[in-house]
Scaffold this motif. Structure first.
Motif, PDB file in Angstrom:
ATOM      1  N   GLU A 186       6.427  10.095   8.037  1.00 46.55           N
ATOM      2  CA  GLU A 186       5.844  10.277   6.420  1.00 46.55           C
ATOM      3  C   GLU A 186       5.025   8.715   6.282  1.00 46.55           C
ATOM      4  OE1 GLU A 186       7.667  12.522   2.880  1.00 46.55           O
ATOM      5  OE2 GLU A 186       8.490  10.325   2.699  1.00 46.55           O
ATOM      6  N   GLY A 187       3.778   8.959   5.693  1.00 51.78           N
ATOM      7  CA  GLY A 187       3.083   7.825   5.143  1.00 51.78           C
ATOM      8  C   GLY A 187       1.908   7.309   6.179  1.00 51.78           C
ATOM      9  N   LEU A 188       1.364   8.420   6.976  1.00 50.59           N
ATOM     10  CA  LEU A 188       0.337   8.179   7.762  1.00 50.59           C
ATOM     11  C   LEU A 188      -0.879   7.492   6.925  1.00 50.59           C
ATOM     12  CD1 LEU A 188       0.043  10.996  10.462  1.00 50.59           C
ATOM     13  CD2 LEU A 188       0.730   8.698  10.570  1.00 50.59           C
ATOM     14  N   ASP A 189      -0.975   7.958   5.402  1.00 49.45           N
ATOM     15  CA  ASP A 189      -2.057   7.464   4.499  1.00 49.45           C
ATOM     16  C   ASP A 189      -1.947   6.039   4.395  1.00 49.45           C
ATOM     17  OD1 ASP A 189       0.274   8.391   3.275  1.00 49.45           O
ATOM     18  OD2 ASP A 189      -0.945   8.061   1.477  1.00 49.45           O
ATOM     19  N   VAL A 190      -0.783   5.374   4.621  1.00 50.01           N
ATOM     20  CA  VAL A 190      -0.517   3.985   4.240  1.00 50.01           C
ATOM     21  C   VAL A 190      -1.153   3.009   5.413  1.00 50.01           C
ATOM     22  CG1 VAL A 190       1.272   2.102   4.161  1.00 50.01           C
ATOM     23  CG2 VAL A 190       1.567   4.490   2.784  1.00 50.01           C
ATOM     24  N   ILE A 191      -0.883   3.842   6.671  1.00 49.41           N
ATOM     25  CA  ILE A 191      -1.502   3.228   7.787  1.00 49.41           C
ATOM     26  C   ILE A 191      -2.942   3.140   7.891  1.00 49.41           C
ATOM     27  CG2 ILE A 191      -1.522   3.356  10.307  1.00 49.41           C
ATOM     28  CD1 ILE A 191       0.920   4.811  10.402  1.00 49.41           C
ATOM     29  N   ASP A 192      -3.567   4.028   7.194  1.00 48.39           N
ATOM     30  CA  ASP A 192      -5.058   4.326   7.017  1.00 48.39           C
ATOM     31  C   ASP A 192      -5.653   3.162   6.179  1.00 48.39           C
ATOM     32  OD1 ASP A 192      -5.278   6.702   8.647  1.00 48.39           O
ATOM     33  OD2 ASP A 192      -5.294   7.925   7.143  1.00 48.39           O
ATOM     34  N   LYS A 193      -4.623   3.015   5.280  1.00 50.05           N
ATOM     35  CA  LYS A 193      -4.886   1.723   3.865  1.00 50.05           C
ATOM     36  C   LYS A 193      -4.900   0.675   4.725  1.00 50.05           C
ATOM     37  CE  LYS A 193      -3.644   4.789   0.305  1.00 50.05           C
ATOM     38  NZ  LYS A 193      -2.609   4.824  -0.792  1.00 50.05           N
ATOM     39  N   TYR A 212       0.706  -1.249   0.000  1.00 51.43           N
ATOM     40  CA  TYR A 212       0.054  -0.030   0.127  1.00 51.43           C
ATOM     41  C   TYR A 212       0.756   1.262   0.068  1.00 51.43           C
ATOM     42  CZ  TYR A 212      -3.825  -3.035   0.932  1.00 51.43           C
ATOM     43  OH  TYR A 212      -4.923  -4.071   0.923  1.00 51.43           O
ATOM     44  N   GLY A 213       2.152   1.132  -0.213  1.00 53.63           N
ATOM     45  CA  GLY A 213       2.821   2.209  -0.182  1.00 53.63           C
ATOM     46  C   GLY A 213       4.030   2.010   1.114  1.00 53.63           C
ATOM     47  N   GLU A 214       4.807   3.287   1.084  1.00 52.05           N
ATOM     48  CA  GLU A 214       5.830   3.143   2.240  1.00 52.05           C
ATOM     49  C   GLU A 214       5.534   3.982   3.296  1.00 52.05           C
ATOM     50  OE1 GLU A 214       9.479   4.417   0.292  1.00 52.05           O
ATOM     51  OE2 GLU A 214       9.844   2.565  -0.514  1.00 52.05           O
ATOM     52  N   VAL A 215       6.135   3.627   4.560  1.00 51.99           N
ATOM     53  CA  VAL A 215       5.789   4.295   5.777  1.00 51.99           C
ATOM     54  C   VAL A 215       7.312   4.634   6.183  1.00 51.99           C
ATOM     55  CG1 VAL A 215       5.260   4.112   8.331  1.00 51.99           C
ATOM     56  CG2 VAL A 215       3.910   3.128   6.533  1.00 51.99           C
ATOM     57  N   LYS A 266      -1.661   8.744  17.025  1.00 52.04           N
ATOM     58  CA  LYS A 266      -1.342   8.112  15.754  1.00 52.04           C
ATOM     59  C   LYS A 266      -0.253   8.005  14.890  1.00 52.04           C
ATOM     60  CE  LYS A 266      -3.803   8.228  11.116  1.00 52.04           C
ATOM     61  NZ  LYS A 266      -4.883   8.610  10.340  1.00 52.04           N
ATOM     62  N   GLY A 267       0.399   6.883  14.517  1.00 46.78           N
ATOM     63  CA  GLY A 267       1.724   6.877  13.952  1.00 46.78           C
ATOM     64  C   GLY A 267       2.772   6.378  14.866  1.00 46.78           C
ATOM     65  N   ALA A 268       2.553   6.389  16.369  1.00 45.47           N
ATOM     66  CA  ALA A 268       3.645   6.035  16.999  1.00 45.47           C
ATOM     67  C   ALA A 268       3.760   4.274  17.127  1.00 45.47           C
ATOM     68  CB  ALA A 268       2.771   6.043  18.630  1.00 45.47           C
TER      69      ALA A 268
END
Length: 291
Positions: free
Chosen positions: A243-250, A32-35, A104-106
């Motif tokens: 960077e990449g919080l949107d990937v976590i959402d996905k 889904y992308g990179e984090v 979020k993101g931790a």
């Protein structure tokens, strides 16, 4: 030279030195992308351990094996990758909840429960990234209550295992048998009531167990960015996504089975990139003077 001037010069030198040198950035590649994430110097054992596993390629091909939307995405079980089994060691807790919270993101270390792990030691490899949800004051009060119950429950289970509190074991077994006789019996409520009714005994054994709640700065983050506040002070937070919080959402939104395992495999690859701290600060907004 006046003392205030000396102090000012010292602080200036300290802040400058903190911004120099290099750090290592983590890049987790997924379908889904990179984090991209940094790891905290104040959690040195967790940071060193993660970097070692990543540099040895042991995280490559490992699954995200547990995914719960608005909570977290968990990975790091090496047995789901190229290794035949997971690691056989744990890490001492490095709690810094006064500074690093489950926003979020931790990045935080997974672990087994309090009953078998009273020292709250971390898994040697498994970790999770917080997805979370936002909370107002009322919601945070509920999460603080949840955090306290989880802590009390772990202490209660330790007391049951010790065999030094037969009266608790007798009461607990009474509710277990009631549930076995009648599946409609609300065992969870009965257990909760038993634990809270045993607070005096628990505190006599382990000391005061009042929950401190959340400081104002954490409340602001949980109200705006979101997270999983009931985990603060219970699990070690050792890094954060930059960077990449949107990937976590996905990933958090994928379909899972009844055990929270994604129906379609999600594997990762982890690489470590050395960068100048000044470059990290400029690119990702990381303030090393606050690290």
């Amino acid at each position: 030279m006046k003392l205030k001037v000396i102090i000012a010069l010292f602080l200036a030198v300290l802040l400058y030195s903190c911004s120099q040198g290099e750090d290592e950035v983590i890049v987790i590649s997924t379908p889904y992308g990179e984090v991209t994430a940094i790891l905290f110097d104040e959690t040195p054992e967790h940071k060193a351990n993660f970097l070692k596993l990543a540099k040895e390629g042991l995280y490559d091909s490992v699954l995200f094996h547990r995914v719960i939307n608005e909570f977290m995405i968990q990975t790091g079980d090496l047995s789901t990758g190229t290794q035949e089994k997971g690691v056989d060691y744990s890490l001492p807790a490095e709690f810094l909840s006064e500074k690093y919270i489950h926003e979020k993101g931790a990045l935080a270390a997974a672990r087994i429960g309090d009953a078998s792990n009273p020292q709250k030691k971390s898994s040697g490899s498994q970790f999770y990234i917080v997805h979370g949800a936002t909370f107002d004051d009322e919601g945070l009060k509920e999460r603080a209550d949840r955090r306290q119950y989880l802590k009390l429950s772990g202490l209660f289970q330790r007391m049951l295992k010790s065999e030094r509190f037969p009266e608790l074991t007798e009461k607990y077994n009474y509710h277990v048998n009631k549930f076995r006789e009648d599946s409609t019996y609300d065992f969870n409520k009965a257990q909760r009531d038993l634990i809270y009714n045993s607070i005096e005994l628990i505190e006599k054994r382990f000391g005061p167990q009042d929950d401190p709640g959340y400081p104002s700065w954490a409340k602001e983050i949980y109200a705006s960015v979101g997270g999983a506040p009931h985990l603060d002070g219970e699990y070690t937070v050792f890094g954060k996504v930059v960077e990449g919080l949107d990937v976590i959402d996905k990933i958090a939104g994928v379909e899972t089975n009844e055990r929270d395992r994604p129906l379609s495999e999600i594997r990762m690859k982890v690489k470590v990139i050395s960068m100048k701290k000044s470059e990290i600060s400029e690119k990702y907004g990381v303030d090393y003077t606050k690290e």
